[in-house]
Write an enzyme that holds these catalytic residues in place. Structure first.
Site, PDB file in Angstrom:
ATOM      1  CB  SER A 294       0.707   8.957  -8.002  1.00  0.00           C
ATOM      2  OG  SER A 294       2.016   8.718  -7.493  1.00  0.00           O
TER       3      SER A 294
ATOM      4  CG  HIS B 245      -0.982   4.987  -7.657  1.00  0.00           C
ATOM      5  ND1 HIS B 245      -1.363   3.730  -8.095  1.00  0.00           N
ATOM      6  CD2 HIS B 245       0.285   5.165  -8.110  1.00  0.00           C
ATOM      7  CE1 HIS B 245      -0.376   3.187  -8.794  1.00  0.00           C
ATOM      8  NE2 HIS B 245       0.641   4.027  -8.818  1.00  0.00           N
TER       9      HIS B 245
ATOM     10  CG  ASP C 249       3.804   5.364  -7.595  1.00  0.00           C
ATOM     11  OD1 ASP C 249       3.496   4.346  -8.224  1.00  0.00           O
ATOM     12  OD2 ASP C 249       3.325   6.499  -7.818  1.00  0.00           O
TER      13      ASP C 249
ATOM     14  CG  MET D 251       9.658   3.865  -6.862  1.00  0.00           C
ATOM     15  SD  MET D 251      10.137   5.383  -7.687  1.00  0.00           S
ATOM     16  CE  MET D 251       8.616   5.744  -8.560  1.00  0.00           C
TER      17      MET D 251
ATOM     18  CG  HIS E 197       2.852   0.835  -8.957  1.00  0.00           C
ATOM     19  ND1 HIS E 197       3.082   1.829  -9.886  1.00  0.00           N
ATOM     20  CD2 HIS E 197       3.424  -0.283  -9.476  1.00  0.00           C
ATOM     21  CE1 HIS E 197       3.774   1.348 -10.910  1.00  0.00           C
ATOM     22  NE2 HIS E 197       4.008   0.068 -10.676  1.00  0.00           N
TER      23      HIS E 197
ATOM     24  CG  MET F  18       7.372   0.398  -9.540  1.00  0.00           C
ATOM     25  SD  MET F  18       7.317   2.172  -9.891  1.00  0.00           S
ATOM     26  CE  MET F  18       6.275   2.701  -8.534  1.00  0.00           C
TER      27      MET F  18
ATOM     28  CG  MET G 157       3.782   0.520 -15.600  1.00  0.00           C
ATOM     29  SD  MET G 157       3.238   1.643 -14.297  1.00  0.00           S
ATOM     30  CE  MET G 157       4.370   3.035 -14.512  1.00  0.00           C
TER      31      MET G 157
ATOM     32  CG  ASP H  26       1.182   4.748 -12.674  1.00  0.00           C
ATOM     33  OD1 ASP H  26       1.370   5.981 -12.674  1.00  0.00           O
ATOM     34  OD2 ASP H  26       1.674   3.966 -11.822  1.00  0.00           O
TER      35      ASP H  26
HETATM   36  C1  DX5 Z   1       5.958   5.997 -11.979  1.00  0.00           C
HETATM   37  C2  DX5 Z   1       4.840   5.822 -10.977  1.00  0.00           C
HETATM   38  C3  DX5 Z   1       3.709   6.739 -11.185  1.00  0.00           C
HETATM   39  C4  DX5 Z   1       4.032   8.195 -11.023  1.00  0.00           C
HETATM   40  C5  DX5 Z   1       3.227   8.904 -12.040  1.00  0.00           C
HETATM   41  O1  DX5 Z   1       6.863   4.985 -11.807  1.00  0.00           O
HETATM   42  O2  DX5 Z   1       4.331   4.509 -11.052  1.00  0.00           O
HETATM   43  O3  DX5 Z   1       2.593   6.388 -10.365  1.00  0.00           O
HETATM   44  O4  DX5 Z   1       3.738   8.726  -9.766  1.00  0.00           O
HETATM   45  O5  DX5 Z   1       3.634  10.214 -12.074  1.00  0.00           O
HETATM   46  P1  DX5 Z   1       3.089  11.194 -13.178  1.00  0.00           P
HETATM   47  O6  DX5 Z   1       1.615  11.221 -13.081  1.00  0.00           O
HETATM   48  O7  DX5 Z   1       3.732  12.490 -12.802  1.00  0.00           O
HETATM   49  O8  DX5 Z   1       3.563  10.673 -14.496  1.00  0.00           O
HETATM   50 ZN    ZN Z   2       2.458   4.015  -9.900  1.00  0.00          ZN
END
Ligand code: DX5
Ligand code: ZN
Length: 221
Positions: free
Chosen positions: A9, A34, A36, A38, A67, A69, A138, A176
């Protein structure tokens, strides 16, 4: 689908050198990248949006696994698809009609994925499993990297694995959050096939390639 895939990620990457970090991950044997996204609304923080997917598209041949969010999610699907996403995972909580959202993603030529917050009951996924190519469990509260893996999600991974086994067709069970060399083994044993890891890959003092090797070793048991 016997080999476990590793999906670093970029949330924990050095954003000032993002292209280089993604190349390092690819050279180090990563399977997917990956991404992310947000929005400061569905989750408290803002990470980045579709321009980052567009910028990374020419940098790597690996699948870009996005992903989302974000809520609402539907108005943004086309932008992420045209930016070059290979898969788009949405939260079941972030759309009034998950079936329609997953179908829209598929119609855009992108693999649809479905996920949920740890606090959302697993049954919220059941009506939509067949419509998803990726089902993401998750194992932290979505919203930031570097949190501790929630072992209470292991039974959920197992439950989803059993449901997916009972369906026709191939689907990936992804996990994840808090995945590292110490937690990956248990997740894989429970049925995880795609390991997302941010801080364990980009925060490893030994470097990205060694970190990916470490995860692969942990996945192999
Ligand atoms: C959290 C994300 C993850 C995040 C994971 O909301 O969806 O993908 O990057 O980070 P680590 O591996 O550090 O927990
Ligand atoms: Zn993620």
């Amino acid at each position: 689908m016997s080999q476990v895939l590793i999906a670093p990620s970029i949330l924990s990457a050095d954003f000032a050198s993002l292209g280089r970090q993604v190349r390092e991950a690819e050279a180090g044997g990563a399977d997917w990248i990956h991404v992310d996204v947000m929005d400061g609304h569905f989750v408290p923080q803002i990470s980045f949006g579709e321009p980052i997917v567009r910028a990374l598209r020419p940098v790597t041949t690996l699948p870009l696994d996005v992903h989302l969010m974000i809520e609402p999610v539907d108005p943004h699907l086309e932008a992420f698809a045209s930016a070059g996403a290979d898969s788009i995972t949405i939260h079941v909580e972030a759309t009034p009609d998950p079936a329609r959202t997953l179908q829209t993603i598929r119609d855009l030529g992108v693999r649809p994925g479905l996920t949920l917050r740890p606090g959302t009951p697993a049954w919220a996924l059941w009506p939509y499993l067949e419509l998803a190519d990726i089902v993401l469990v998750m194992t932290v509260e979505p919203g930031r990297g570097g949190q501790a893996f929630m072992p209470e999600m292991l039974p959920r991974i197992q439950q989803v694995a059993e449901r997916l086994d009972a369906l026709d067709g191939d689907r990936w069970l992804q996990v994840d959050g808090g995945l590292n060399a110490a937690t990956t083994g248990a997740a894989v044993e429970a049925g995880a096939q795609v390991i997302v890891a941010g801080s364990a890959v980009f925060g490893d003092a030994g470097g990205v390639a060694a970190a990916i090797d470490g995860l692969r070793g942990a996945a192999a048991g």
